[in-house]
Design an enzyme around this catalytic site. Sequence first.
Site, PDB file in Angstrom:
ATOM      1  CG  ASP A 133     -17.157  28.095  33.691  1.00 49.00           C
ATOM      2  OD1 ASP A 133     -16.342  28.540  34.515  1.00 49.00           O
ATOM      3  OD2 ASP A 133     -18.211  28.693  33.388  1.00 49.00           O
TER       4      ASP A 133
ATOM      5  CG  HIS B 284      -7.546  25.629  38.622  1.00 51.65           C
ATOM      6  ND1 HIS B 284      -7.863  26.514  39.623  1.00 51.65           N
ATOM      7  CD2 HIS B 284      -7.993  26.188  37.465  1.00 51.65           C
ATOM      8  CE1 HIS B 284      -8.463  27.578  39.098  1.00 51.65           C
ATOM      9  NE2 HIS B 284      -8.551  27.402  37.796  1.00 51.65           N
TER      10      HIS B 284
ATOM     11  CG  LEU C 278      -7.300  12.142  21.387  1.00 56.77           C
ATOM     12  CD1 LEU C 278      -8.210  11.376  22.345  1.00 56.77           C
ATOM     13  CD2 LEU C 278      -6.651  13.302  22.136  1.00 56.77           C
TER      14      LEU C 278
END
Length: 299
Positions: free
Chosen positions: A57, A74, A171
């Site tokens: 956020d 972004h 991962l």
Amino acid sequence: MLGSLTSYSPSVDSKTENPDELIATGVLASLQNFIRKCIVAVLSYGPMPKHIAFIMDGNRRYAKFRSIQEGSGHRVGFSALIASLLYCYEMGVKYITVYAFSIDNFKRDPTEVKSLMELMEEKINELLENRNVINKVNCKINFWGNLDMLNEPVRVAAEKLMASTAENTGLVFSVCMPYNSTSEIVNAVNKVCAERRDILQREDAVSVANNGVHSDISVADLDRHMYSAGCPDPDIVIRTSGETRLSNFLLWQTTFSHLQNPDPLWPEFSFKHLVWAILQYQRVHPYIEQSRNLAKKQL
């Protein structure tokens, strides 16, 4: 100070730096790596999370506060994401999940949605073409959500990236887009119902009774059909920018997650914030485990 000494630094172009500057840069990079490894070693003496989920956020506010183009927030956020993936890998965190695009985000201005879709396509294709990060952590990438809602170029790129990393064993990075938890639960219920209908169509009533097939839907049935099937529930959920809402994110999976809401906007999230998040988790870990074990006894 901690952030500057432990952050990943961009590569240096040897053509533009003199030898003294190259030596100084190399020494600083070595010092950063050494300090990071020392911090990780100290953290590892306590309980470490297996799964961290992020609600990323603050990208738009980051751009607004710095008076830069909105989409630039972004882009900086993507860089913060890659750095966080590498930090988590160093710490031994196996699963990382991020809330990248909510189904509700389609209600935003069409121009902004189009810009975000283009950015997603660009970054996914970058990962397909330049696999340095993926290869470094042997990363398996999942996309959780209703991919049919994406435009075709983004959907195709996402499917290619999933297929190309499906056999990786390092991962596990899960990207929720376009996603919300309500949709995930409804999708799981529909799949269980379809599964039961198929069984009933294949077997007569007596065979169904003998095989122990019941009309009731269990928690385990829904678990099998969640997007997150096969991944442990998050140990920590971090929502940056100080917001305290889950915003319809992983509601099914976060009963015993430690919820944290650090103040930095997502593009500002750094190694020091991740270290602090794990320290907070370690402080409450005994209580979380006690609650989880008690819930298992009550089942």
